[in-house]
Design an enzyme around this catalytic site. Structure first.
Site: not given
Lengths: 567, 567
Positions: B63, B65, B156, B210, B383
């Site tokens: 439930g 969101d 990217h 990253d 990536h």
């Protein structure tokens, strides 16, 4: 493009008007996967059933413990069932045994380990003796009504796996079961290429084959590859070694034991199913641990770290499993710590990716040296890839082909593979669960549909959790619940108590008293308007629910389940 | 082994006693993933924030969101926030913008497309103008308090992606944002290797990079590889082509448009986000469609099948998306049919495997030619893999290193990679969300912990769905709910009405009347015993719940939530 069945074309369910001289094949049960868990073969008055597996539940089935195939077709025909032929002992091929054998008893035929695993299941359900379990050897032929079923040794990720050559009045059907080609199997016993080739030479009417890895090019590596990786890793380990894997992969466990013993490490088994399967396997001669090498989890502290190997369950990230509890320091006997080497010898089954990831992160955090499939070849699949599937086609050279054991798209690509290998397009059929496939010497067609699908088991209830219950559970889980309690006067319907509002899973009430007060006011307004004084209680409940639902959606954009109780 | 932070070693939360001359870096928010969605940089009286992304919800949050980072630390320090520096326009980097900018307004700095996507989000929330959005170009330097932030062009899977070189009083911090190395980018503009190298030569104090693909050896393929695959597939297509992909991958969409136009196919965009992003991209010059080639979904029937390409959303199997609705024949404008070629240009994000699989099976069933990642190179990651991460280390040669943007195990392996590339072990720190990392010219250490984590949004409610509510939702979803209603006499506590029993999500009641009757009898027995006549209503409820719970568990082995209402 292979032809597809058009199920239930205007025919009534269960009113099968069939060619009396045809073999009828019916895949029964499954969710997404087709022709995997249970398949009926029918000729004249006789039915045999291949495998009685449980089904992986879908993620939208909260609270469901187990899913089994719908057996209603077999129940309607229970007097005609002559036997169960089990290809191997994985859950998706034997997991429904306690439920199916209780309802429709008939002799079971399976190899040693498979039989032992079924018996252990029946014992757990206090059903031992409810069906006669016949232990057969690869090469044996079982007679059951109109059928002669020949068990053929195959390679797979559990010992004792067989394909079936089902000799029927219309011809021979070869059902591969789950398989891969392994030229260097751990137990040294090759799958029976020669028998498969001989059957192919004699003429096979129909091949049904495992489609799981059809999307993958090339060959699946030998199980021995995993053993090589283990040996390399063990050479580098300075402290304890903890390996998680499926308990059923007896050969892989044996490789770990062999590598452990050659390095003078003691072996400790942790996890209920690991201990259970290992015990059975040792009794049956599938597994061998030299005397003195098996130790109890309580005695782990009595040995130096570099003399210990622990084999445990939980390679799928199951929260209650050995590995998960060790990682989160919740296991009574063993906590993972820096210096340990932890090997997770598996790839996640689709749907388990996130829980596996969660356990891996936690393991790495403990400071242990954690090895998993992204980092080393610690797992190989048990299923044949494209080139192996082509080898099967080349050996069997079937007239007809039905791809089984896979989702629709796997079956579809397997059908295409068969066509490129020379099976005529019109001789290939992609089944669906419940489709009745009629096969004669000359023809194969989808003739009908019988009830099939999945039966959900929750606790002791079998099949009492259906669409409505699941829909309610989903609704409750997404926005929670609001209960309105009002007491109305018998005579004039005026409010004498309440409205009281109880909520669960909706909002944190203490911080949202204004919403609750607004909800009470909304109900009071409905009642004060007295527009509904003449109407039934049911209709009044509807009016209250609608008003409250609108108020809550406007206020907070949620749709909780609303129950009104009028006293 | 890189050192790990030991968060909150006896220090009080929020009572940060820090080195006034240190740079303080705080990753804020995340579930499982660390240092991804939002990071604060603090020096003296100034704070800048890198990215304001939303968080992928976990599967145990029904439930919910949207999940956003906890902003309470920033709220406590709102007067010191000098600006938001946004690396790129993906949801996990901008998705919390409407919530964060409303609470803590400050200027936003981002490239064209990123700015446009943030503005479109604010517009949707009727918050346009709540924060000043400054469009910058790669190469620009933004001054914000003690910081000078330099935007550096990167490659990217979305246009306009930048790394940041954050010039601080203690030295330069390079934050890569999300990146891959692409020597043949679709727009012809290389990532700024030269500037990164120059920074490395001048001396970088700290690199934050990253970690997403650190487990993968080698290089991520160029986005152009996907374009080549598309061209080969398009040459083979006889009918319509339907491609599903992320709307944000503007370059990939452009490659499809180019390939379409060269084959005289009209382009039709379907899906709200696809249309929205394409419109923005065309306005901003990131995307170009020759006049007359863009057609409306309503006009699809006016063109021959082999003159149409449809680009749509739903590559993650989202049930309400364009692709899913087309596959299940629920889309108003387009149904997939035999002869169509359908390309799903994506790999499932972890957790989405099963829903993607469901859509793929349905697509194959339609008879279309369905191409997905298992069958052809229709997707590459955005990536960097191991060799690209090594290149970054080689160019930047940082004194200190903090791996970010990944789960713990990714950060761990990235830390090891940096050490093998020459960063001293003691100069590497694996952060956790909420960890305050103090960096000076000479030292980097974890000094404190501030509130961080995830705030759940359900409808209009922000943060009112917490552990209790989720636990109730989970409980309700697993075994459902039973409500017992009894009316007791004010005076003597005897039963005057009920017990009535209402259940939801428990069993299918019509077929299980005996359980319901047993439940009523159980409650009646408790009340008849009159052992509890003196006790409080709360205590009586507990007694009833316990008795009923025991009855139900013994009968059917389920544990529904039990609510007792006494009137």
């Amino acid at each position: 493009m292979p032809k597809k069945p058009v199920p239930n074309q205007g025919r009534k369910k269960n009113m099968v008007k069939s060619n009396a001289n045809a073999l009828r094949i019916i895949p029964l049960g499954g969710l997404g996967e087709i022709g995997k868990n249970m398949t009926a073969f029918e000729y004249g008055n006789d039915i045999i059933v291949v495998d009685i597996g449980s089904i992986f539940p879908r993620e939208d089935m909260p609270g469901v413990d187990l899913v089994i195939p719908d057996t209603s077709y077999l129940q309607m025909n229970r007097d005609r069932v002559r036997g169960y032929m089990i290809t191997h002992g994985h859950e998706d091929h034997i997991g429904a045994a306690p439920y199916v054998l209780r309802e429709i008893p008939a002799p079971v035929y399976a190899t040693k380990l498979t039989s032992a695993l079924i018996e252990s299941k029946l014992k757990e359900h206090k059903l031992l003796g409810s069906a006669k379990i016949n232990v057969i050897e690869p090469g044996d032929i079982v007679e059951a009504g109109a059928f002669k079923v020949e068990f053929i040794k195959m390679s797979h990720s559990i010992a004792g796996t067989c394909a079936l050559a089902i000799h029927t009045p219309v011809g021979v059907v070869v059902h591969t079961g789950d398989f891969k080609v392994d030229y260097t199997p751990v137990d040294g016993q090759l799958m029976d290429f020669n028998r498969l080739a001989a059957l192919g030479s004699e003429g096979v009417l129909l091949l049904m084959a495992d489609s799981t890895n059809v999307e993958r090019p090339g060959y699946t590596m030998s199980e021995r590859k995993v053993g090589e990786t283990f040996n390399n890793l063990f050479d580098r380990a300075q402290g304890r070694i903890i390996i998680a894997m499926f308990a059923s992969n007896v050969h892989r466990i044996q490789m770990v034991i062999d590598a452990a013993v050659s390095r003078k490490r003691r072996v400790c088994l942790i996890g209920r199913s690991m201990v259970n399967v290992a015990r059975l396997s040792m009794q049956l001669g599938y597994m061998d641990v030299p005397d003195g090498y098996l130790i109890n989890a309580d005695d782990l502290d009595r040995y130096p770290d570099d003399e210990i190997i622990v084999i445990t369950t939980g390679s799928q990230g199951e929260p209650m499993s050995g590995l998960s509890r060790m990682a989160f320091q919740e296991h009574k006997k063993l906590e993972i710590r820096p210096g340990d080497m932890v090997i997770v010898s598996a790839t996640p089954i689709p749907g388990n990716e996130k829980s596996v990831s969660r356990v891996l992160n936690q393991l790495v955090k403990t400071g242990a040296d954690v090895i998993y499939d992204a980092l080393a070849e610690v797992h190989v699949s048990g299923h044949a890839r494209q080139e192996e599937l082509k080898l099967m086609q080349a050996l069997i050279k079937p007239k007809f082909f039905i791809p089984v054991h896979g989702e629709y798209r796997h079956l579809y690509h397997h059908a295409n593979l068969a066509v490129t290998m020379g099976v005529p397009e019109e001789n290939v059929l992609i089944p669906d669960n419940g489709t009745v496939i009629e096969v004669t010497k000359d023809e194969m067609r989808a003739s009908d549909v019988v009830p099939s699908g999945a039966v959900l088991i929750d606790g002791l209830g079998i099949g009492d959790v259906g669409e409505t219950v699941l829909r309610d559970r989903k609704h409750l889980s997404e926005d929670g619940l609001i209960i309105v309690v009002i007491g109305l006067d018998h005579e004039d319907g005026t409010l004498v108590s309440g409205p009281d509002i109880v909520s669960r899973g909706f909002v944190y009430v203490k911080e949202n008293e204004d919403i609750m007060e607004g909800a009470r006011a909304t109900v009071r307004r409905v009642l004060d308007a007295k527009l509904y004084s003449g109407i039934s209680t049911g209709a009044l409940k509807d009016v209250i629910r609608e008003a409250l639902s609108r108020y809550i959606y406007d206020t907070i954009k949620r749709n909780p389940m609303i129950l009104t109780i009028i006293v």
